[in-house]
Design a protein around this motif. Sequence first.
Motif, short mmCIF file in Angstrom:
data_model
loop_
_atom_site.label_atom_id
_atom_site.label_comp_id
_atom_site.label_asym_id
_atom_site.label_seq_id
_atom_site.Cartn_x
_atom_site.Cartn_y
_atom_site.Cartn_z
N ALA A 234 0.83 -1.21 0.00
CA ALA A 234 0.00 0.00 0.00
C ALA A 234 0.86 1.26 0.00
O ALA A 234 0.45 2.30 -0.51
CB ALA A 234 -0.92 -0.01 1.22
N SER A 235 2.06 1.19 0.54
CA SER A 235 2.98 2.33 0.58
C SER A 235 3.56 2.66 -0.78
O SER A 235 4.13 3.74 -0.97
CB SER A 235 4.13 2.03 1.54
OG SER A 235 4.93 0.96 1.05
N GLY A 236 3.44 1.75 -1.74
CA GLY A 236 4.06 1.91 -3.05
C GLY A 236 5.36 1.16 -3.18
O GLY A 236 5.87 0.99 -4.29
N ASP A 237 5.93 0.69 -2.06
CA ASP A 237 7.16 -0.10 -2.12
C ASP A 237 6.91 -1.44 -2.80
O ASP A 237 5.82 -2.01 -2.69
CB ASP A 237 7.71 -0.35 -0.71
CG ASP A 237 8.29 0.90 -0.08
OD1 ASP A 237 8.28 1.97 -0.73
OD2 ASP A 237 8.76 0.82 1.08
N ILE A 238 7.92 -1.92 -3.48
CA ILE A 238 7.89 -3.26 -4.08
C ILE A 238 8.72 -4.19 -3.21
O ILE A 238 9.91 -3.94 -2.98
CB ILE A 238 8.46 -3.25 -5.51
CG1 ILE A 238 7.70 -2.26 -6.39
CG2 ILE A 238 8.44 -4.66 -6.10
CD1 ILE A 238 6.28 -2.65 -6.68
N ILE A 239 8.09 -5.25 -2.70
CA ILE A 239 8.80 -6.25 -1.91
C ILE A 239 9.06 -7.46 -2.80
O ILE A 239 8.17 -7.90 -3.54
CB ILE A 239 7.97 -6.67 -0.68
CG1 ILE A 239 7.61 -5.45 0.16
CG2 ILE A 239 8.74 -7.69 0.15
CD1 ILE A 239 8.79 -4.72 0.74
N ARG A 248 13.48 -4.65 -0.79
CA ARG A 248 12.44 -3.75 -1.28
C ARG A 248 13.02 -2.69 -2.19
O ARG A 248 14.20 -2.33 -2.09
CB ARG A 248 11.70 -3.09 -0.12
CG ARG A 248 12.45 -2.00 0.58
CD ARG A 248 11.53 -1.23 1.55
NE ARG A 248 11.21 -2.02 2.73
CZ ARG A 248 10.00 -2.03 3.29
NH1 ARG A 248 9.01 -1.33 2.75
NH2 ARG A 248 9.78 -2.73 4.38
N PHE A 249 12.16 -2.21 -3.09
CA PHE A 249 12.41 -0.98 -3.82
C PHE A 249 11.51 0.09 -3.22
O PHE A 249 10.31 -0.14 -3.04
CB PHE A 249 12.06 -1.12 -5.30
CG PHE A 249 12.95 -2.06 -6.07
CD1 PHE A 249 14.33 -1.98 -5.98
CD2 PHE A 249 12.40 -3.02 -6.90
CE1 PHE A 249 15.15 -2.84 -6.70
CE2 PHE A 249 13.21 -3.88 -7.62
CZ PHE A 249 14.59 -3.79 -7.52
N THR A 250 12.08 1.24 -2.91
CA THR A 250 11.28 2.33 -2.37
C THR A 250 11.53 3.57 -3.21
O THR A 250 12.63 3.76 -3.76
CB THR A 250 11.64 2.58 -0.89
OG1 THR A 250 10.74 3.53 -0.34
CG2 THR A 250 13.07 3.06 -0.72
N SER A 251 10.55 4.42 -3.35
CA SER A 251 10.58 5.52 -4.31
C SER A 251 11.79 6.44 -4.19
O SER A 251 12.37 6.82 -5.20
CB SER A 251 9.28 6.33 -4.20
OG SER A 251 9.28 7.41 -5.09
N PRO A 252 12.24 6.84 -2.98
CA PRO A 252 13.33 7.83 -2.92
C PRO A 252 14.69 7.28 -3.34
O PRO A 252 15.61 8.07 -3.55
CB PRO A 252 13.35 8.22 -1.44
CG PRO A 252 12.06 7.75 -0.87
CD PRO A 252 11.68 6.55 -1.65
N LEU A 253 14.83 5.94 -3.44
CA LEU A 253 16.15 5.36 -3.66
C LEU A 253 16.24 4.69 -5.03
O LEU A 253 15.28 4.07 -5.49
CB LEU A 253 16.46 4.33 -2.57
CG LEU A 253 16.48 4.86 -1.14
CD1 LEU A 253 16.75 3.74 -0.15
CD2 LEU A 253 17.54 5.97 -0.98
N ALA A 254 17.40 4.80 -5.64
CA ALA A 254 17.64 4.19 -6.95
C ALA A 254 18.23 2.80 -6.84
O ALA A 254 18.68 2.23 -7.82
CB ALA A 254 18.57 5.08 -7.78
#
Length: 471
Positions: A234-239, A248-254
Amino acid sequence: MTLRARIIAAAICAVLLAPLCAFTPSATSNVGTDFIVTAAPIYIPLAELHGRERFPRGAQLLLVHNGKAQPLVSGFAATADADLSFDAGTVLFAGKRSASDPWQIWELTFKSGWIRKVIDTSSDAERPLYLPGGRMVWAQRTPFGFQIQTARDGDLHPEVLNPTAGPGILPLTYTRTNAFPADIIADGRILFESGFPLGSGSTPELYLVYADGSGVESYRCDHGPSRWGGSQLASGDIIFTHGSSLARFTSPLAHETPVAAPRAEYAGAIAETSSGEWLLSARKAGDVHYTLNLWKPGDPSLKTVLAERAEDLVEPVLIAPRTPPRRFPSGLHPWDYANLLALDARISLAGDLQRAPASVRLETLSAGNHVVINGTAPVESDGSFYLKVPGNQPIRFALLDRNGTVLRRQHGWFWIRGGEQRICVGCHSGPARSTDNRVPEVLLHTTTPVDLTGPLAHASLQLSAQGGNSK
């Protein structure tokens, strides 16, 4: 009684007439909602990326209601790959009426128990996922392995935003290797698994593509260990899983970041509950089979929800309404070619070139999987070039010096959809790079792309489809 409860009760009465299965629910863990899970005597992770069978001894979808597991449908030799509609009223699944049948796509309506075949093909059709607007995607077995396809559900009223995106069966991937869908993320793109480098490599990686097959790219360009089984929270992170760990991939990080989860072997495909806990499949030390577990991020241990000593339990799906992803409005033109503008080919994660190459060479694959040169075009001093390239087939680029020597070549392949107009920053530059805010030199000279849609005569290279090495 709530709507969801009525749906589940009707499904149990109409469909689940078989006796209870020999599965052991945990008295200590409560998911908080009913869910579907795939049970199989043998589950082979990543078999799909080798074109093999994930469930070589069959599989069965189970509905877990009030802690009790029962078959989701009867009359099938095998069922797997459940995906719930956005209103939680129907479920897509892959099924075989008899063991010798290929996997095909079916849909169950919970309220009535009605089952219908949605996709009928001569080869395996697996991992169906709902798209908004009455469309769906799935993995279709082809001579080049699993390829992702999409179609509008013929049972629904015709509705297409752009005819070039449908309405018939449309391939979304155009490589000569396996690609398998994992999830539909909130912005409407399809998260899928394939090898890295795309089109030629064997390390499992996560990619994105729009629902019309355009805009294919790596989710992140920090390519490291194998990663698969991606799901969006729900946060938008990809686990996703590396097998022995989660990340995980999280929006602020490449780049990816690790998830401090208990030590186990994870199958991927995580379901997030309304309380923020994760329902996931894991095989703990000493276990032979994957069990279904509940885990709250930060807790030191997994809580077993469901286990069976002779079955792997994988791919959990919660039965609850969910927010539909954004509906992607295709902007493709009705062309068999595409236009590509590169802003600065010198930029690359592999290290920036200190000077601009003299030219760029376009390579494609022949029907026999041989590398073919389609031609070359000049590269401006700022690294920009503008090309007209063939659509809907594997392509890659090589940068050349003034003597025609390869300075750098893409290791893998990608594609551009016919009718697509695409801009790239550089050669595998990654999401954290951009060029200066200026007009590319190539557009100061011309707004007509160099036509590289046809192969040069007698230009077939003596290279395998894996391609040569970069210099």
